[in-house]
Design a protein around this motif. Structure first.
Motif, mmCIF file in Angstrom:
data_model
loop_
_atom_site.group_PDB
_atom_site.id
_atom_site.type_symbol
_atom_site.label_atom_id
_atom_site.label_comp_id
_atom_site.label_asym_id
_atom_site.label_seq_id
_atom_site.Cartn_x
_atom_site.Cartn_y
_atom_site.Cartn_z
ATOM 1 N N CYS A 243 87.248 103.181 111.384
ATOM 2 C CA CYS A 243 85.830 103.080 111.002
ATOM 3 C C CYS A 243 85.602 103.617 109.591
ATOM 4 N N VAL A 244 86.246 104.731 109.266
ATOM 5 C CA VAL A 244 86.126 105.299 107.921
ATOM 6 C C VAL A 244 86.725 104.349 106.883
ATOM 7 N N LEU A 245 87.886 103.752 107.216
ATOM 8 C CA LEU A 245 88.510 102.785 106.303
ATOM 9 C C LEU A 245 87.608 101.576 106.081
ATOM 10 N N ALA A 246 86.945 101.125 107.159
ATOM 11 C CA ALA A 246 86.013 99.998 107.032
ATOM 12 C C ALA A 246 84.859 100.358 106.097
ATOM 13 N N SER A 247 84.386 101.601 106.160
ATOM 14 C CA SER A 247 83.296 102.030 105.273
ATOM 15 C C SER A 247 83.761 102.071 103.818
ATOM 16 N N ILE A 248 85.007 102.485 103.592
ATOM 17 C CA ILE A 248 85.564 102.507 102.227
ATOM 18 C C ILE A 248 85.702 101.090 101.685
ATOM 19 N N LEU A 249 86.173 100.164 102.543
ATOM 20 C CA LEU A 249 86.298 98.763 102.129
ATOM 21 C C LEU A 249 84.924 98.189 101.785
ATOM 22 N N LEU A 250 83.914 98.520 102.600
ATOM 23 C CA LEU A 250 82.544 98.077 102.320
ATOM 24 C C LEU A 250 82.085 98.587 100.962
ATOM 25 N N LEU A 251 82.399 99.837 100.677
ATOM 26 C CA LEU A 251 82.005 100.464 99.413
ATOM 27 C C LEU A 251 82.634 99.754 98.220
ATOM 28 N N ILE A 252 83.868 99.277 98.403
ATOM 29 C CA ILE A 252 84.617 98.660 97.302
ATOM 30 C C ILE A 252 84.208 97.205 97.077
ATOM 31 N N VAL A 253 84.174 96.423 98.168
ATOM 32 C CA VAL A 253 84.045 94.970 98.005
ATOM 33 C C VAL A 253 82.618 94.447 98.137
ATOM 34 N N LEU A 254 81.718 95.196 98.794
ATOM 35 C CA LEU A 254 80.354 94.708 98.974
ATOM 36 C C LEU A 254 79.321 95.620 98.332
ATOM 37 N N ASN A 255 79.740 96.305 97.306
ATOM 38 C CA ASN A 255 78.806 97.119 96.537
ATOM 39 C C ASN A 255 77.671 96.227 96.021
ATOM 40 N N PRO A 256 76.403 96.643 96.209
ATOM 41 C CA PRO A 256 75.271 95.798 95.785
ATOM 42 C C PRO A 256 75.350 95.346 94.334
ATOM 43 N N ILE A 257 76.019 96.110 93.495
ATOM 44 C CA ILE A 257 76.134 95.729 92.081
ATOM 45 C C ILE A 257 77.055 94.515 91.931
ATOM 46 N N LYS A 258 78.090 94.436 92.783
ATOM 47 C CA LYS A 258 79.091 93.377 92.671
ATOM 48 C C LYS A 258 78.781 92.166 93.553
ATOM 49 N N ALA A 259 78.216 92.407 94.724
ATOM 50 C CA ALA A 259 78.047 91.335 95.701
ATOM 51 C C ALA A 259 76.972 90.341 95.269
ATOM 52 N N ARG A 260 77.223 89.061 95.546
ATOM 53 C CA ARG A 260 76.266 88.006 95.221
ATOM 54 C C ARG A 260 75.314 87.800 96.388
ATOM 55 N N VAL A 261 74.033 87.785 96.107
ATOM 56 C CA VAL A 261 73.034 87.511 97.135
ATOM 57 C C VAL A 261 72.694 86.029 97.063
ATOM 58 N N MET A 262 72.946 85.310 98.167
ATOM 59 C CA MET A 262 72.732 83.859 98.202
ATOM 60 C C MET A 262 71.324 83.493 98.650
ATOM 61 N N ASP A 263 70.712 84.381 99.446
ATOM 62 C CA ASP A 263 69.394 84.079 100.010
ATOM 63 C C ASP A 263 68.536 85.336 99.884
ATOM 64 N N SER A 264 67.751 85.384 98.852
ATOM 65 C CA SER A 264 66.987 86.601 98.550
ATOM 66 C C SER A 264 65.485 86.397 98.714
ATOM 67 N N SER A 265 65.096 85.444 99.567
ATOM 68 C CA SER A 265 63.671 85.173 99.750
ATOM 69 C C SER A 265 62.957 86.397 100.298
ATOM 70 N N LYS A 266 61.849 86.749 99.689
ATOM 71 C CA LYS A 266 61.075 87.915 100.089
ATOM 72 C C LYS A 266 59.718 87.469 100.624
ATOM 73 N N ASN A 267 59.272 88.111 101.672
ATOM 74 C CA ASN A 267 57.967 87.828 102.247
ATOM 75 C C ASN A 267 57.006 88.922 101.796
ATOM 76 N N GLU A 268 55.987 88.523 101.041
ATOM 77 C CA GLU A 268 55.065 89.503 100.463
ATOM 78 C C GLU A 268 54.192 90.171 101.529
ATOM 79 N N SER A 269 53.917 89.465 102.623
ATOM 80 C CA SER A 269 53.143 90.062 103.725
ATOM 81 C C SER A 269 53.954 89.892 105.011
ATOM 82 N N PRO A 270 54.988 90.717 105.178
ATOM 83 C CA PRO A 270 55.908 90.542 106.305
ATOM 84 C C PRO A 270 55.245 90.720 107.660
#
Length: 400
Positions: A181-208
């Protein structure tokens, strides 16, 4: 054969790199939870708890899972899916390691309850991440890839767990579970960092819109609870039926259950890609999937031929392969109306509720009423779920 192989590979094309990374992290996480299948044995054999005590501990497990799913959705809406996934993976790893040091009945109940709250925060957050990392047209197949990772993890986990118990004892499970589980968290930190990861669907609802005020979605969730109620019988009451009614050995029962995992791994992704091309509604596919699951129980009472067990498992597996990806896609699509964490949490909670009540109902029904009544009642539950889904289909058509 070459064409089959080519079609299978083609069914994975178009999925984003981030979805593949998320699937790998899920695989590591699911394979790492190898302590779960052996938990009751550990509590009985190593800790010395009674069967009644073990039952209470497993109830704490289910209750923690339910609360964790709700909390994960709430935290995801407040802090974002990335922080919640990272917190859940790392903290649950530490808690898995710490669980081995609990030897008192009440402390074990509390420990399991807290562990599952933290661990199952991951699920709604991961679903919301899947929405962000998938193009709208790829969401159903992205869910299918995550399901493949989960099935592979659950298949590899018990096998690895057996090896670890043989060589290191039960204590080794807690260390390996925690470390993965700790290794999975480290992998998440490396490969899916918000700075690096591409967001394909970023639609926002202004009045959710809150999921809790969405009547359509509540009907859908009720149908999913009923679907889960039928589905989980194949992993508790049905194996007992195989043994009692047909005198199958543990090896043969294992082969039937293994057939489920193999078929999902080999055919689910191509099947989903094929069905998407037919362009029917997602609700229609979920209805068809639940029909197959319900039919698998009805046939157990109609035929006494041993081969019907294979037919039943085949029908259930095909129903599962269709219903789960498309129902998940419905939840993700609906979640764009409002608070995505709430929507995906309710979807996870639906199956947590099924786990809490379905196994208990099935076992008590068999003990008090027999298999014929139990399978008929499960079939009726499937029919009610199908009726709810038909109501949703009519609403969907009326709103077009």
């Amino acid at each position: 054969m070459k064409k089959l192989y080519t079609n299978y590979i083609d069914s994975f094309k178009g999925l984003s790199k981030e979805v593949w990374w998320l699937s790998l992290i899920t695989l590591i996480n699911r394979a790492g939870t190898m302590v779960i299948p052996f938990l009751s044995l550990y509590l009985k054999n190593d800790v010395g708890l009674t069967f009644e005590n073990v039952g209470v501990v497993m109830s704490c497990f289910g209750a923690g899972s339910l609360i964790g799913s709700w909390l994960g959705g709430t935290l995801t809406d407040k802090f974002g899916y990335y922080k919640v996934m990272l917190f859940s993976l790392f903290t649950s790893g530490i808690l898995f390691i710490g669980l081995q040091f609990l030897h008192d009945y009440y402390s074990i109940c509390a420990g399991i309850f807290i562990l599952m709250i933290v661990a199952d925060c991951f699920r709604p957050a991961a679903f919301v991440a899947l929405i962000a990392y998938s193009k709208p047209e790829n969401k159903t197949r992205s869910v299918t890839l995550i399901r493949l990772a989960i099935n592979l993890g659950f298949s590899a986990g018990p096998a690895l767990g057996g090896i670890i118990i043989t060589s290191l004892g039960y204590i080794g499970l807690f260390w390996v579970d925690g470390i993965t589980c700790v290794l999975a968290s480290i992998l998440l930190l490396i490969v899916l960092n918000p700075i690096k990861a591409r967001v394909m669907d970023s639609s926002k609802n202004e009045s959710p819109k809150s999921a809790y005020t969405d009547g359509y979605y509540w009907v859908f969730i009720a149908a999913m609870v009923l679907f889960g109620f039928c589905f989980v019988q194949y992993f508790s009451t049905v194996p007992v039926y195989y043994s009692d009614a047909y005198k199958l050995s543990e090896f043969k029962i294992g082969l039937l259950l293994a057939m489920n995992g193999f078929l999902i791994f080999a055919f689910e992704m191509p099947l989903i890609k094929y069905l998407e091309k037919l362009n029917h509604s997602k609700v229609t596919y979920v209805i068809f999937g639940l029909i197959l699951v319900g039919l698998s129980f009805a046939l157990l009472n109609i035929f006494s031929w041993v081969g019907i067990l294979v037919v039943g498992m085949l029908l259930m597996t095909i129903g599962e392969m269709i219903a789960f990806p498309f129902s998940n896609a419905i939840a993700m699509e609906r979640s764009k109306r409002g608070k995505q964490g709430e929507y995906m949490a309710l979807y996870s909670i639906a199956f947590s509720i099924s786990h809490i009540f379905a196994h208990n109902y099935g076992m008590h029904s068999i003990a008090n009423n027999g298999y014929i009544f139990t399978w008929n009642s499960i079939t009726v539950i499937a029919v009610i779920g199908i009726a709810l889904l038909f109501i949703l289909k009519r609403i969907t058509i009326a709103n077009k």
